[in-house]
Design a protein around this motif. Structure first.
Motif, PDB file in Angstrom:
ATOM      1  N   ALA A   3      -6.426  15.245  -4.064  1.00 60.41           N
ATOM      2  CA  ALA A   3      -5.408  16.260  -3.777  1.00 60.41           C
ATOM      3  C   ALA A   3      -4.136  15.630  -3.212  1.00 60.41           C
ATOM      4  O   ALA A   3      -3.026  15.944  -3.644  1.00 60.41           O
ATOM      5  CB  ALA A   3      -5.967  17.300  -2.810  1.00 60.41           C
ATOM      6  N   ILE A   4      -4.290  14.731  -2.247  1.00 61.11           N
ATOM      7  CA  ILE A   4      -3.108  14.076  -1.660  1.00 61.11           C
ATOM      8  C   ILE A   4      -2.483  13.152  -2.696  1.00 61.11           C
ATOM      9  O   ILE A   4      -1.248  13.095  -2.819  1.00 61.11           O
ATOM     10  CB  ILE A   4      -3.493  13.349  -0.355  1.00 61.11           C
ATOM     11  N   GLY A   5      -3.298  12.456  -3.452  1.00 66.15           N
ATOM     12  CA  GLY A   5      -2.790  11.604  -4.518  1.00 66.15           C
ATOM     13  C   GLY A   5      -1.976  12.378  -5.544  1.00 66.15           C
ATOM     14  O   GLY A   5      -0.957  11.900  -6.043  1.00 66.15           O
ATOM     15  N   LYS A   6      -2.414  13.602  -5.860  1.00 65.14           N
ATOM     16  CA  LYS A   6      -1.662  14.451  -6.794  1.00 65.14           C
ATOM     17  C   LYS A   6      -0.282  14.777  -6.240  1.00 65.14           C
ATOM     18  O   LYS A   6       0.711  14.780  -6.968  1.00 65.14           O
ATOM     19  CB  LYS A   6      -2.418  15.752  -7.069  1.00 65.14           C
ATOM     20  N   ARG A   7      -0.207  15.085  -4.945  1.00 61.41           N
ATOM     21  CA  ARG A   7       1.086  15.411  -4.329  1.00 61.41           C
ATOM     22  C   ARG A   7       2.013  14.197  -4.339  1.00 61.41           C
ATOM     23  O   ARG A   7       3.198  14.317  -4.628  1.00 61.41           O
ATOM     24  CB  ARG A   7       0.917  15.891  -2.888  1.00 61.41           C
ATOM     25  N   ILE A   8       1.462  13.020  -4.044  1.00 63.50           N
ATOM     26  CA  ILE A   8       2.273  11.796  -4.051  1.00 63.50           C
ATOM     27  C   ILE A   8       2.741  11.487  -5.475  1.00 63.50           C
ATOM     28  O   ILE A   8       3.914  11.164  -5.698  1.00 63.50           O
ATOM     29  CB  ILE A   8       1.487  10.604  -3.443  1.00 63.50           C
ATOM     30  N   HIS A   9       1.839  11.613  -6.440  1.00 63.01           N
ATOM     31  CA  HIS A   9       2.205  11.403  -7.840  1.00 63.01           C
ATOM     32  C   HIS A   9       3.331  12.365  -8.241  1.00 63.01           C
ATOM     33  O   HIS A   9       4.324  11.954  -8.862  1.00 63.01           O
ATOM     34  CB  HIS A   9       0.985  11.597  -8.742  1.00 63.01           C
ATOM     35  N   GLU A  10       3.189  13.619  -7.887  1.00 57.55           N
ATOM     36  CA  GLU A  10       4.204  14.618  -8.228  1.00 57.55           C
ATOM     37  C   GLU A  10       5.533  14.314  -7.540  1.00 57.55           C
ATOM     38  O   GLU A  10       6.603  14.495  -8.122  1.00 57.55           O
ATOM     39  CB  GLU A  10       3.703  16.017  -7.854  1.00 57.55           C
ATOM     40  N   ALA A  30       1.764  16.620   1.168  1.00 58.02           N
ATOM     41  CA  ALA A  30       0.880  15.470   1.418  1.00 58.02           C
ATOM     42  C   ALA A  30       0.799  15.151   2.913  1.00 58.02           C
ATOM     43  O   ALA A  30      -0.271  14.802   3.418  1.00 58.02           O
ATOM     44  CB  ALA A  30       1.367  14.256   0.636  1.00 58.02           C
ATOM     45  N   ILE A  31       1.904  15.288   3.628  1.00 58.87           N
ATOM     46  CA  ILE A  31       1.897  15.066   5.075  1.00 58.87           C
ATOM     47  C   ILE A  31       1.049  16.133   5.755  1.00 58.87           C
ATOM     48  O   ILE A  31       0.240  15.818   6.638  1.00 58.87           O
ATOM     49  CB  ILE A  31       3.332  15.044   5.644  1.00 58.87           C
ATOM     50  N   ASP A  32       1.217  17.377   5.360  1.00 56.14           N
ATOM     51  CA  ASP A  32       0.398  18.472   5.900  1.00 56.14           C
ATOM     52  C   ASP A  32      -1.092  18.175   5.725  1.00 56.14           C
ATOM     53  O   ASP A  32      -1.876  18.280   6.664  1.00 56.14           O
ATOM     54  CB  ASP A  32       0.701  19.788   5.169  1.00 56.14           C
ATOM     55  N   ALA A  33      -1.475  17.829   4.505  1.00 56.37           N
ATOM     56  CA  ALA A  33      -2.887  17.580   4.209  1.00 56.37           C
ATOM     57  C   ALA A  33      -3.407  16.357   4.968  1.00 56.37           C
ATOM     58  O   ALA A  33      -4.525  16.368   5.485  1.00 56.37           O
ATOM     59  CB  ALA A  33      -3.074  17.394   2.700  1.00 56.37           C
ATOM     60  N   SER A  34      -2.591  15.324   5.057  1.00 54.81           N
ATOM     61  CA  SER A  34      -2.993  14.113   5.789  1.00 54.81           C
ATOM     62  C   SER A  34      -3.123  14.397   7.279  1.00 54.81           C
ATOM     63  O   SER A  34      -4.063  13.934   7.930  1.00 54.81           O
ATOM     64  CB  SER A  34      -1.972  12.996   5.562  1.00 54.81           C
ATOM     65  N   GLY A  35      -2.180  15.168   7.814  1.00 54.21           N
ATOM     66  CA  GLY A  35      -2.233  15.539   9.228  1.00 54.21           C
ATOM     67  C   GLY A  35      -3.478  16.350   9.555  1.00 54.21           C
ATOM     68  O   GLY A  35      -4.101  16.170  10.599  1.00 54.21           O
ATOM     69  N   LEU A 131      12.334   9.546   1.620  1.00 55.17           N
ATOM     70  CA  LEU A 131      11.297   9.982   0.681  1.00 55.17           C
ATOM     71  C   LEU A 131      10.291   8.858   0.443  1.00 55.17           C
ATOM     72  O   LEU A 131       9.083   9.057   0.563  1.00 55.17           O
ATOM     73  CB  LEU A 131      11.920  10.411  -0.649  1.00 55.17           C
ATOM     74  N   TRP A 132      10.795   7.671   0.137  1.00 53.08           N
ATOM     75  CA  TRP A 132       9.909   6.537  -0.158  1.00 53.08           C
ATOM     76  C   TRP A 132       9.178   6.079   1.095  1.00 53.08           C
ATOM     77  O   TRP A 132       8.000   5.728   1.026  1.00 53.08           O
ATOM     78  CB  TRP A 132      10.713   5.401  -0.789  1.00 53.08           C
ATOM     79  N   ALA A 133       9.850   6.110   2.235  1.00 46.52           N
ATOM     80  CA  ALA A 133       9.200   5.722   3.497  1.00 46.52           C
ATOM     81  C   ALA A 133       8.058   6.677   3.830  1.00 46.52           C
ATOM     82  O   ALA A 133       6.980   6.246   4.272  1.00 46.52           O
ATOM     83  CB  ALA A 133      10.224   5.675   4.625  1.00 46.52           C
ATOM     84  N   LEU A 134       8.252   7.970   3.610  1.00 41.01           N
ATOM     85  CA  LEU A 134       7.197   8.948   3.885  1.00 41.01           C
ATOM     86  C   LEU A 134       6.045   8.819   2.886  1.00 41.01           C
ATOM     87  O   LEU A 134       4.880   8.975   3.258  1.00 41.01           O
ATOM     88  CB  LEU A 134       7.760  10.367   3.896  1.00 41.01           C
ATOM     89  N   ILE A 135       6.364   8.534   1.635  1.00 39.86           N
ATOM     90  CA  ILE A 135       5.308   8.292   0.645  1.00 39.86           C
ATOM     91  C   ILE A 135       4.454   7.113   1.097  1.00 39.86           C
ATOM     92  O   ILE A 135       3.221   7.187   1.094  1.00 39.86           O
ATOM     93  CB  ILE A 135       5.906   8.041  -0.765  1.00 39.86           C
ATOM     94  N   ILE A 136       5.094   6.037   1.502  1.00 38.17           N
ATOM     95  CA  ILE A 136       4.367   4.858   1.961  1.00 38.17           C
ATOM     96  C   ILE A 136       3.530   5.189   3.193  1.00 38.17           C
ATOM     97  O   ILE A 136       2.376   4.768   3.296  1.00 38.17           O
ATOM     98  CB  ILE A 136       5.344   3.690   2.209  1.00 38.17           C
ATOM     99  N   ALA A 137       4.088   5.973   4.127  1.00 39.03           N
ATOM    100  CA  ALA A 137       3.339   6.352   5.339  1.00 39.03           C
ATOM    101  C   ALA A 137       2.076   7.123   4.978  1.00 39.03           C
ATOM    102  O   ALA A 137       1.010   6.881   5.543  1.00 39.03           O
ATOM    103  CB  ALA A 137       4.228   7.173   6.276  1.00 39.03           C
ATOM    104  N   VAL A 138       2.177   8.052   4.048  1.00 39.10           N
ATOM    105  CA  VAL A 138       0.998   8.827   3.631  1.00 39.10           C
ATOM    106  C   VAL A 138      -0.023   7.914   2.965  1.00 39.10           C
ATOM    107  O   VAL A 138      -1.214   7.960   3.281  1.00 39.10           O
ATOM    108  CB  VAL A 138       1.400   9.984   2.683  1.00 39.10           C
ATOM    109  N   VAL A 139       0.431   7.086   2.051  1.00 38.63           N
ATOM    110  CA  VAL A 139      -0.477   6.226   1.301  1.00 38.63           C
ATOM    111  C   VAL A 139      -1.197   5.241   2.220  1.00 38.63           C
ATOM    112  O   VAL A 139      -2.405   5.038   2.108  1.00 38.63           O
ATOM    113  CB  VAL A 139       0.281   5.470   0.179  1.00 38.63           C
TER     114      VAL A 139
END
Length: 184
Positions: A3-10, A30-35, A131-139
């Protein structure tokens, strides 16, 4: 794909198409789900969301403007009413709530070109690189070690470092090494 991977991909697909607002929405989900995964005992979405950003604030600032700090928050700004606002608060209020509830980025944050962070007229201006920094933080958050993403996605930093997202799930230390964060 998770699910989180789908959000990051999107988010990556939207960013590649030049649709920054929708990319930011996907990262917000993705941040919501990770949190929620990281702090399931906290019922309040806003608290979990802001704390997730604060967990990674140093690497976020490092990726955007090259600042490394262990301070929490790394940076905050004095408001007209004598309070303070930091990146996590501004992002939550303006992007997560603004875009998801009002359909537009709220009045506490301005996303601009260039590698900057500034504060003026009660607004934090921050680089589109957030955007890219937050993607990296989630991943790279260890809570997401079991996540996956469809395809091969590489973010190339201005230093030339290549971050292969599909290989970095849950691997914060590898991100630190690849970005040069540990060398500062």
């Amino acid at each position: 794909m998770s699910a989180i991977g789908k959000r990051i991909h999107e988010a990556i697909v939207k960013a590649a198409a030049g649709d920054l607002e929708n990319a930011l929405i996907q990262v917000s989900i993705a941040i919501d789900a990770s949190g929620k995964k990281k702090r399931p005992e906290i019922d309040k979405v806003g608290v979990r969301y802001r704390e997730f950003i604060r967990d990674h604030e140093s690497i976020i600032y490092f990726l955007i403007v090259g600042i490394k700090s262990t301070a929490k928050p790394v940076m905050s700004f004095r408001t007209r009413n004598g309070g303070e606002i930091d990146l996590a608060q501004a992002y939550y209020k303006s992007v997560r709530n603004g875009l998801l509830h009002d359909g537009k980025i709220g009045d506490k944050l301005r996303v601009v070109n260039g590698s900057i962070i500034s504060y003026q007229d009660e607004r934090i201006s921050i680089s589109t690189n957030i955007l890219w920094a937050l993607i990296i933080a989630v991943v790279c958050d260890p809570i997401n070690a079991d996540e996956k993403i469809e395809g091969i996605h590489t973010i190339t930093l201005s230093t030339g470092a290549a971050l292969n997202l599909h290989e970095l799930w849950g691997n914060l230390n590898q991100v630190y090494e690849l970005t040069g964060y540990n060398n500062v």
